[in-house]
Design a protein around this motif. Structure first.
Motif, mmCIF file in Angstrom:
data_model
loop_
_atom_site.group_PDB
_atom_site.id
_atom_site.type_symbol
_atom_site.label_atom_id
_atom_site.label_comp_id
_atom_site.label_asym_id
_atom_site.label_seq_id
_atom_site.Cartn_x
_atom_site.Cartn_y
_atom_site.Cartn_z
ATOM 1 N N SER A 63 0.855 -1.199 0.000
ATOM 2 C CA SER A 63 0.000 0.000 0.000
ATOM 3 C C SER A 63 0.882 1.237 0.000
ATOM 4 O O SER A 63 1.932 1.266 0.659
ATOM 5 N N ASN A 64 0.428 2.236 -0.741
ATOM 6 C CA ASN A 64 1.064 3.570 -0.751
ATOM 7 C C ASN A 64 2.552 3.520 -1.091
ATOM 8 O O ASN A 64 3.383 4.147 -0.430
ATOM 9 N N LEU A 65 2.880 2.763 -2.142
ATOM 10 C CA LEU A 65 4.284 2.726 -2.577
ATOM 11 C C LEU A 65 4.687 4.072 -3.168
ATOM 12 O O LEU A 65 3.849 4.849 -3.647
ATOM 13 N N LEU A 66 5.988 4.310 -3.181
ATOM 14 C CA LEU A 66 6.538 5.525 -3.763
ATOM 15 C C LEU A 66 6.312 5.512 -5.271
ATOM 16 O O LEU A 66 6.494 4.476 -5.923
ATOM 17 N N VAL A 115 15.816 -19.328 14.066
ATOM 18 C CA VAL A 115 15.256 -18.020 13.724
ATOM 19 C C VAL A 115 15.535 -17.848 12.234
ATOM 20 O O VAL A 115 16.674 -18.011 11.787
ATOM 21 N N GLN A 116 14.485 -17.568 11.445
ATOM 22 C CA GLN A 116 14.647 -17.448 9.994
ATOM 23 C C GLN A 116 14.345 -16.013 9.559
ATOM 24 O O GLN A 116 13.207 -15.675 9.220
ATOM 25 N N PRO A 117 15.370 -15.134 9.576
ATOM 26 C CA PRO A 117 15.131 -13.734 9.198
ATOM 27 C C PRO A 117 14.885 -13.618 7.690
ATOM 28 O O PRO A 117 15.607 -14.207 6.874
ATOM 29 N N LEU A 118 13.846 -12.869 7.324
ATOM 30 C CA LEU A 118 13.506 -12.643 5.917
ATOM 31 C C LEU A 118 13.641 -11.157 5.596
ATOM 32 O O LEU A 118 13.298 -10.302 6.408
ATOM 33 N N ILE A 119 14.149 -10.852 4.415
ATOM 34 C CA ILE A 119 14.292 -9.476 3.942
ATOM 35 C C ILE A 119 13.482 -9.354 2.648
ATOM 36 O O ILE A 119 13.577 -10.233 1.773
ATOM 37 N N PHE A 120 12.697 -8.290 2.522
ATOM 38 C CA PHE A 120 11.859 -8.060 1.335
ATOM 39 C C PHE A 120 12.311 -6.759 0.673
ATOM 40 O O PHE A 120 12.286 -5.697 1.303
ATOM 41 N N HIS A 121 12.730 -6.841 -0.579
ATOM 42 C CA HIS A 121 13.110 -5.650 -1.342
ATOM 43 C C HIS A 121 12.043 -5.400 -2.401
ATOM 44 O O HIS A 121 11.671 -6.332 -3.142
ATOM 45 N N VAL A 122 11.550 -4.163 -2.487
ATOM 46 C CA VAL A 122 10.537 -3.818 -3.500
ATOM 47 C C VAL A 122 11.203 -2.922 -4.548
ATOM 48 O O VAL A 122 11.886 -1.940 -4.201
ATOM 49 N N TYR A 123 11.020 -3.278 -5.820
ATOM 50 C CA TYR A 123 11.621 -2.528 -6.935
ATOM 51 C C TYR A 123 10.539 -2.028 -7.878
ATOM 52 O O TYR A 123 9.487 -2.672 -8.050
ATOM 53 N N ASP A 124 10.832 -0.890 -8.526
ATOM 54 C CA ASP A 124 10.030 -0.404 -9.659
ATOM 55 C C ASP A 124 10.771 -0.865 -10.905
ATOM 56 O O ASP A 124 11.904 -0.441 -11.169
ATOM 57 N N VAL A 125 10.148 -1.750 -11.693
ATOM 58 C CA VAL A 125 10.811 -2.338 -12.866
ATOM 59 C C VAL A 125 10.640 -1.400 -14.064
ATOM 60 O O VAL A 125 9.524 -0.972 -14.388
ATOM 61 N N ASN A 177 6.539 -1.806 7.602
ATOM 62 C CA ASN A 177 6.811 -0.481 7.036
ATOM 63 C C ASN A 177 8.042 -0.576 6.154
ATOM 64 O O ASN A 177 9.085 -1.077 6.580
ATOM 65 N N LEU A 178 7.920 -0.103 4.918
ATOM 66 C CA LEU A 178 9.061 -0.121 3.994
ATOM 67 C C LEU A 178 9.949 1.096 4.259
ATOM 68 O O LEU A 178 9.453 2.202 4.481
ATOM 69 N N MET A 179 11.260 0.871 4.261
ATOM 70 C CA MET A 179 12.230 1.940 4.491
ATOM 71 C C MET A 179 13.174 2.007 3.298
ATOM 72 O O MET A 179 13.384 1.025 2.596
ATOM 73 N N GLY A 191 17.635 11.017 4.292
ATOM 74 C CA GLY A 191 17.723 9.936 5.291
ATOM 75 C C GLY A 191 16.540 8.991 5.262
ATOM 76 O O GLY A 191 15.751 8.961 4.325
ATOM 77 N N MET A 192 16.415 8.167 6.345
ATOM 78 C CA MET A 192 15.369 7.142 6.443
ATOM 79 C C MET A 192 13.984 7.794 6.547
ATOM 80 O O MET A 192 13.801 8.725 7.302
ATOM 81 N N ARG A 193 13.013 7.302 5.800
ATOM 82 C CA ARG A 193 11.621 7.681 6.002
ATOM 83 C C ARG A 193 10.752 6.543 5.507
ATOM 84 O O ARG A 193 11.249 5.598 4.895
ATOM 85 N N LYS A 194 9.452 6.619 5.768
ATOM 86 C CA LYS A 194 8.560 5.523 5.387
ATOM 87 C C LYS A 194 8.206 5.621 3.900
ATOM 88 O O LYS A 194 8.028 6.703 3.363
ATOM 89 N N PHE A 195 8.103 4.458 3.279
ATOM 90 C CA PHE A 195 7.803 4.391 1.860
ATOM 91 C C PHE A 195 6.673 3.395 1.602
ATOM 92 O O PHE A 195 6.811 2.503 0.797
ATOM 93 N N GLY A 196 5.588 3.523 2.335
ATOM 94 C CA GLY A 196 4.464 2.619 2.189
ATOM 95 C C GLY A 196 4.642 1.363 3.022
ATOM 96 O O GLY A 196 5.585 1.237 3.822
ATOM 97 N N THR A 197 3.739 0.414 2.850
ATOM 98 C CA THR A 197 3.781 -0.828 3.645
ATOM 99 C C THR A 197 3.723 -2.050 2.736
ATOM 100 O O THR A 197 3.188 -1.991 1.618
ATOM 101 N N LEU A 198 4.265 -3.135 3.243
ATOM 102 C CA LEU A 198 4.207 -4.435 2.557
ATOM 103 C C LEU A 198 3.542 -5.420 3.513
ATOM 104 O O LEU A 198 3.971 -5.560 4.656
ATOM 105 N N THR A 199 2.489 -6.097 3.064
ATOM 106 C CA THR A 199 1.825 -7.111 3.884
ATOM 107 C C THR A 199 2.205 -8.500 3.369
ATOM 108 O O THR A 199 2.051 -8.795 2.179
ATOM 109 N N VAL A 200 2.738 -9.311 4.286
ATOM 110 C CA VAL A 200 3.204 -10.659 3.927
ATOM 111 C C VAL A 200 2.276 -11.667 4.593
ATOM 112 O O VAL A 200 2.040 -11.605 5.805
#
Length: 532
Positions: free
Chosen positions: A4-7, A60-70, A111-113, A120-129
């Motif tokens: 939601s609310n991606l850049l 503990v299984q840490p997951l990282i999600f990267h969102v790209y504009d193709v 919250n996407l960062m 600097g760091m700010r919010k860039f929308g949200t990702l629901t998994v």
């Protein structure tokens, strides 16, 4: 996944987003697990492509999600071949897999960062998994077998029979899927019911091999006879109340001798068999408790040779390592993250030796906040408690059992996990056995980690994996095996540590309790899809 609310980085239209999912390894490196498809012209995309991950409770299984504009020019290129450096980075989120699967909604919003963004760091929308468990079917059949007139294979007594059930695979071989317990000295045995899941037997028409063996303690079991039948055949035997004769292979190829011994199905019904994650995401919790050995054999904590030595440079001793490795996994399954923590075998500030004292030094409150709370209470206790002895587990096990028992009467949805870390030989082996047998019908598992170089044969007796179930001094047999033991000095193969190897067994112990008590997930309704 959905966002939601991606850049919006496109001038004439909206962004064309894609998600790349990574696992963060123990060395900090990222391993790509998969990519979604590209959704055109959307700041609120809902992706269809799923990413498969092998869930491992013990890690503990840490997951990282990267969102790209193709970029538009790559829209007809398969996503797997896209060079990510050529795409615009929209933001990233991270969480542990267990954080998702423990939620009742089975989803987590992140919250996407984007730290590369100017300012600097700010919010860039949200990702629901959302996590979904890929179970083909929850169907299972519970079957009670009985035999009559089995051939005797023992000279001075009767056979000790058990059944082994195997599934025939396409290559012609067979894979063992289940076995009954051993019934001693009996040619007409009735076994406890066995439960076969559809994952194990395939379909009702899949041929299964039932082999009856005479048990020998040296592992060289003697075949009494065998039968090939499907679950559909067993249903027919049950309805008709008829038996089927065992056969025995002969030296003549393809020829089998029909035996007098018969197999009967006394009970057969279908049931739903729920997974560990079905229970956890419905609201069941795992409550972590820890007990630390303060006996003198650990050595003076001020000496670098001591098992209790606190390294000024931050290197963890074996006790700290076990607390952290078990606690960091289990904490995600516990809502309030308040953990009971005790010591045993130490001389407390009042001058008496205690075999169950509160690690935080409090007279009344034995709970501490989080894994760091346990670590802090342990370090403080080493200054305030003198090492003494002997090594007694009974009081600690009884205390944990009392808490587990109280939770039953208040019908809360908790399963307790007691971690005992010890360096020594037990002085109260029989009392410990009695306490464990009494606790075996409670929602409790006991994990024992042995540190140092002592002889841990007694611990292997308590962990009844390879021998008979524990028996109390009054002759009562444990309802189920609730103890797992591992020595810290053992090297565990593969990526996981010795202590994580200990945790592998925990979901199975949890399920054995739930199934023995016929307890279902809290929010499960018939017909609910198999998501997790």
């Amino acid at each position: 996944m959905s966002a939601s609310n991606l850049l919006d980085l496109d001038v004439t239209s909206k962004s064309d987003p894609m998600v790349v999912v990574y696992a963060k390894k123990s060395d900090g490196k990222l391993e790509e697990l998969g990519r979604t498809e590209v959704i055109l012209n959307s700041l609120n995309p809902v992706w269809i492509e799923k990413v498969s991950i092998a869930y491992q409770f013990e890690m503990v299984q840490p997951l990282i999600f990267h969102v790209y504009d193709v970029d538009t020019k790559y829209h007809n290129v398969p996503v797997k071949t896209l060079n990510l450096r050529d795409q615009e980075f929209l933001g990233k989120g991270s969480c542990g897999l267990s954080e998702i699967v423990t939620k009742q909604t089975r989803s987590l919003t992140l919250n996407l960062m984007n730290k590369n963004w100017h300012g600097g760091m700010r919010k860039f929308g949200t990702l629901t998994v959302r996590a979904e468990e890929t179970i083909a079917s929850r169907s299972a059949v519970e079957i009670k077998f009985r035999c009559s007139h089995l051939e005797n294979k023992d000279l001075f007594s009767k056979s000790d029979p058990f059944l082994r059930i195997s599934r025939i695979v396409e290559s012609g071989g067979s894979i063992p899927i289940c076995k009954t317990e051993v019934v001693d000295n009996n040619l007409n045995p009735t076994w406890k019911p066995v439960c076969l899941s559809m994952q194990q037997f395939g379909s009702k028409d899949t041929p299964l091999v039932f082999e009856c063996f005479d048990f020998n303690s040296n592992g060289d079991h003697v075949l009494i006879g065998k039968i090939q039948k499907s679950v559909a055949d067993l249903e027919k035997l049950y309805k008709e109340r008829s038996g089927v004769n065992f056969v025995f292979p002969t030296s003549r190829q393809g020829h089998e001798k029909v035996l007098k011994g018969q197999l009967f199905v006394d009970q057969l019904f279908e049931k739903e068999q729920f997974s560990f994650l079905d229970y956890i995401s419905s609201g069941y919790e795992l409550n972590f408790m820890v007990a630390v050995d303060f006996t003198g054999s650990n050595g003076d904590p001020r000496s670098p040779d001591s098992l209790h030595y606190i390294d000024p440079y931050g290197r963890l001793n074996s006790y700290q390592q076990a607390i952290r490795e078990v606690g960091e996994v289990i904490q995600f399954y516990d809502d309030d993250k308040r953990f009971p923590a005790w010591g045993f075998g130490g001389r407390t500030t009042n001058g008496t030796v205690s075999h169950c004292f509160n690690l935080n030094g409090s007279a009344s409150d034995f709970e501490v906040e989080g894994v760091e709370g346990i670590m802090g209470a342990y370090a403080t206790a080493l200054h305030n408690v003198s090492l003494a002895g002997p090594t007694l587990f009974g009081q600690v096990v009884n205390k944990a059992a009392e808490i587990a028992s109280r939770s039953l009467s208040s019908s809360n949805n908790k399963y307790y996990v007691l971690l005992i870390i010890t360096d020594g030989i037990l002085t109260d082996l029989q009392e410990t056995k009695d306490a464990l047998v009494r606790a075996s019908n409670l929602p409790l598992s006991v994990l024992i980690v042995g540190v140092g170089n002592a002889d841990f044969k007694q611990m292997e007796i308590l962990d009844a994996d390879s021998g008979p179930r524990l028996e109390s001094s009054t002759g009562r047999i444990a309802t189920r095996d609730i103890v797992q033991f591992v020595a810290m000095r053992e090297v565990h193969s593969g990526q996981i540590s010795v202590v994580q190897g200990l945790l592998e067994e925990l979901p199975g112990q949890f399920l054995s309790y739930m199934r023995s008590m016929d307890m279902k997930p809290l929010t499960f309704h018939a017909g609910q899809p198999s998501t997790s």
